[in-house]
Motif scaffolding. Structure first.
Motif, PDB file in Angstrom:
ATOM      1  N   ASP A 163       9.082  10.406  -3.993  1.00 25.08           N
ATOM      2  CA  ASP A 163       8.034  10.364  -2.971  1.00 25.08           C
ATOM      3  C   ASP A 163       6.961  11.404  -3.313  1.00 25.08           C
ATOM      4  O   ASP A 163       7.219  12.605  -3.302  1.00 25.08           O
ATOM      5  N   ARG A 164       5.741  10.912  -3.640  1.00 24.65           N
ATOM      6  CA  ARG A 164       4.657  11.797  -4.091  1.00 24.65           C
ATOM      7  C   ARG A 164       4.311  12.868  -3.060  1.00 24.65           C
ATOM      8  O   ARG A 164       3.979  13.992  -3.416  1.00 24.65           O
ATOM      9  N   MET A 165       4.404  12.531  -1.763  1.00 27.95           N
ATOM     10  CA  MET A 165       4.048  13.505  -0.728  1.00 27.95           C
ATOM     11  C   MET A 165       5.111  14.596  -0.621  1.00 27.95           C
ATOM     12  O   MET A 165       4.802  15.770  -0.476  1.00 27.95           O
ATOM     13  N   GLU A 166       6.386  14.176  -0.707  1.00 26.94           N
ATOM     14  CA  GLU A 166       7.465  15.175  -0.592  1.00 26.94           C
ATOM     15  C   GLU A 166       7.464  16.153  -1.759  1.00 26.94           C
ATOM     16  O   GLU A 166       7.955  17.270  -1.651  1.00 26.94           O
ATOM     17  N   LEU A 167       6.921  15.715  -2.904  1.00 29.76           N
ATOM     18  CA  LEU A 167       6.895  16.567  -4.096  1.00 29.76           C
ATOM     19  C   LEU A 167       5.859  17.697  -4.009  1.00 29.76           C
ATOM     20  O   LEU A 167       5.833  18.578  -4.865  1.00 29.76           O
ATOM     21  N   ASP A 212       3.916   6.490  -4.919  1.00 30.78           N
ATOM     22  CA  ASP A 212       4.315   6.497  -6.332  1.00 30.78           C
ATOM     23  C   ASP A 212       3.898   7.815  -7.008  1.00 30.78           C
ATOM     24  O   ASP A 212       2.707   8.116  -7.125  1.00 30.78           O
ATOM     25  N   PRO A 213       4.890   8.619  -7.481  1.00 27.72           N
ATOM     26  CA  PRO A 213       4.563   9.901  -8.118  1.00 27.72           C
ATOM     27  C   PRO A 213       3.671   9.747  -9.356  1.00 27.72           C
ATOM     28  O   PRO A 213       3.009  10.706  -9.765  1.00 27.72           O
ATOM     29  N   ASN A 214       3.627   8.541  -9.961  1.00 32.58           N
ATOM     30  CA  ASN A 214       2.746   8.329 -11.122  1.00 32.58           C
ATOM     31  C   ASN A 214       1.263   8.314 -10.731  1.00 32.58           C
ATOM     32  O   ASN A 214       0.399   8.526 -11.575  1.00 32.58           O
ATOM     33  N   ASN A 215       0.995   8.039  -9.451  1.00 27.59           N
ATOM     34  CA  ASN A 215      -0.409   7.997  -9.003  1.00 27.59           C
ATOM     35  C   ASN A 215      -0.884   9.383  -8.587  1.00 27.59           C
ATOM     36  O   ASN A 215      -1.366   9.590  -7.475  1.00 27.59           O
ATOM     37  N   ILE A 256       0.858  -1.202   0.000  1.00 23.97           N
ATOM     38  CA  ILE A 256       0.000   0.000   0.000  1.00 23.97           C
ATOM     39  C   ILE A 256       0.889   1.245   0.000  1.00 23.97           C
ATOM     40  O   ILE A 256       0.590   2.233  -0.670  1.00 23.97           O
ATOM     41  N   ARG A 257       2.012   1.199   0.729  1.00 28.44           N
ATOM     42  CA  ARG A 257       2.954   2.333   0.764  1.00 28.44           C
ATOM     43  C   ARG A 257       3.418   2.701  -0.651  1.00 28.44           C
ATOM     44  O   ARG A 257       3.422   3.865  -1.033  1.00 28.44           O
ATOM     45  N   LYS A 258       3.791   1.663  -1.425  1.00 26.29           N
ATOM     46  CA  LYS A 258       4.271   1.904  -2.801  1.00 26.29           C
ATOM     47  C   LYS A 258       3.193   2.606  -3.626  1.00 26.29           C
ATOM     48  O   LYS A 258       3.467   3.537  -4.373  1.00 26.29           O
ATOM     49  N   LEU A 259       1.958   2.140  -3.453  1.00 21.63           N
ATOM     50  CA  LEU A 259       0.817   2.705  -4.176  1.00 21.63           C
ATOM     51  C   LEU A 259       0.621   4.185  -3.812  1.00 21.63           C
ATOM     52  O   LEU A 259       0.443   5.047  -4.676  1.00 21.63           O
ATOM     53  N   ASP A 307      -8.217  12.741  -2.504  1.00 19.81           N
ATOM     54  CA  ASP A 307      -7.805  12.972  -1.113  1.00 19.81           C
ATOM     55  C   ASP A 307      -8.396  11.917  -0.175  1.00 19.81           C
ATOM     56  O   ASP A 307      -7.724  11.423   0.718  1.00 19.81           O
ATOM     57  N   LEU A 308      -9.672  11.573  -0.429  1.00 19.10           N
ATOM     58  CA  LEU A 308     -10.324  10.594   0.445  1.00 19.10           C
ATOM     59  C   LEU A 308      -9.706   9.214   0.252  1.00 19.10           C
ATOM     60  O   LEU A 308      -9.466   8.478   1.219  1.00 19.10           O
ATOM     61  N   CYS A 309      -9.401   8.871  -1.000  1.00 18.12           N
ATOM     62  CA  CYS A 309      -8.765   7.580  -1.276  1.00 18.12           C
ATOM     63  C   CYS A 309      -7.413   7.525  -0.568  1.00 18.12           C
ATOM     64  O   CYS A 309      -7.072   6.511   0.067  1.00 18.12           O
ATOM     65  N   GLU A 310      -6.656   8.629  -0.649  1.00 14.39           N
ATOM     66  CA  GLU A 310      -5.342   8.683   0.005  1.00 14.39           C
ATOM     67  C   GLU A 310      -5.488   8.442   1.513  1.00 14.39           C
ATOM     68  O   GLU A 310      -4.753   7.631   2.097  1.00 14.39           O
ATOM     69  N   ALA A 311      -6.452   9.136   2.125  1.00  9.30           N
ATOM     70  CA  ALA A 311      -6.661   8.983   3.575  1.00  9.30           C
ATOM     71  C   ALA A 311      -7.029   7.543   3.918  1.00  9.30           C
ATOM     72  O   ALA A 311      -6.568   6.980   4.917  1.00  9.30           O
ATOM     73  N   MET A 312      -7.853   6.935   3.050  1.00 10.54           N
ATOM     74  CA  MET A 312      -8.297   5.569   3.338  1.00 10.54           C
ATOM     75  C   MET A 312      -7.192   4.545   3.090  1.00 10.54           C
ATOM     76  O   MET A 312      -7.130   3.516   3.773  1.00 10.54           O
ATOM     77  N   LEU A 313      -6.308   4.837   2.126  1.00  7.30           N
ATOM     78  CA  LEU A 313      -5.178   3.925   1.894  1.00  7.30           C
ATOM     79  C   LEU A 313      -4.236   3.937   3.107  1.00  7.30           C
ATOM     80  O   LEU A 313      -3.777   2.893   3.562  1.00  7.30           O
TER      81      LEU A 313
END
Ligand SMILES: Nc1ncnc2c1ncn2[C@@H]1O[C@H](COP(=O)(O)OP(=O)(O)O)[C@@H](O)[C@H]1O
Ligand SMILES: [Mg+2]
Length: 209
Positions: free
Chosen positions: A154-158, A56-59, A50-53, A64-70
């Protein structure tokens, strides 16, 4: 029954969470105190996937809700598979990031609402809430300098500096929501200085020797 103790580390990117969990591990090893160290998202096979998902900067179209639920799904698996059994058998568990990251990033910075995320966190954690949280209190303007910029894998750091400033504000909001659990420690001194204040704090609360 929950007999062990649960400590989490929180703060913006680059404040020194990984560094301080490592120094705490060294201290506990050298004083023969057993502890389990994990990081979020991850800490077991399913949650690492799940972390990789998530990261991943491609995702870049994850909602936002999906991110929170993941994040919450990864956490539910980590609690069920690792944290709950460890705490039930009386162990000390130390986790690099946990529920306050979701309050700060998804609840506050993404704008989903801190109260909604608080409710989701309570649903996911049940009785396995942290006993104490060390919030390494340093704003992103300073913490990114330490890191020497962001990690582009890292998608969040970007995310923008405005986003990371909101994350910091979100942490301050979490500190107000949980004044007894969240302890603010400044990581502005040397790594050793910060480690010494963390150890002293945990000792004074009887969480470690
Ligand atoms: N007290 C400190 N003073 C200066 N640099 C530090 C300090 N603590 C950590 N660092 C450096 O800052 C960077 C980010 O630390 P890290 O532990 O990876 O942060 P995080 O896990 O919170 O993102 C690393 O290069 C680390 O060596
Ligand atoms: Mg880290």
């Amino acid at each position: 029954m929950n007999k062990g103790k649960f400590i989490t580390f929180e703060g913006c990117e680059g404040v020194g969470k990984s560094c301080q969990t490592r120094l705490l591990k060294e201290y506990l090893n050298s004083t023969n105190q057993e502890a389990i160290f994990i990081r979020e998202p991850g800490g077991n096979a399913v949650s690492e996937k799940i972390r990789k998902l998530i990261l991943d900067p491609n995702n870049n179209d994850i909602t936002d809700l999906c991110e929170a639920m993941l994040y919450s799904a990864a956490r539910a698996q980590l609690i069920g598979q690792v944290i709950a059994p460890a705490l039930d058998s009386g162990k000390l568990v130390i986790c690099d990031r946990f529920i306050d990251s979701t309050i700060a990033y998804q609840g506050f910075a993404r704008g989903l609402g801190v109260d909604k995320i608080k409710t989701m966190n309570e649903l996911v954690c049940g009785e396995y809430m942290p006993d104490l949280t060390i919030f390494l209190d340093l704003p992103p303007s300073e913490s990114f300098k330490r890191k020497g910029g962001c990690d582009t894998s890292d998608r969040m750091e970007l995310e923008s500096i405005d986003f990371h400033n909101k994350v910091y504000e979100g942490y301050l909001e979490a500190s107000r929501m949980y004044p007894n659990r969240i302890v603010r420690i400044s990581p502005r001194g040397t790594k050793q200085d910060t480690n010494a204040s963390i150890v002293k704090n945990l000792q004074s609360r009887g969480l470690i020797k």
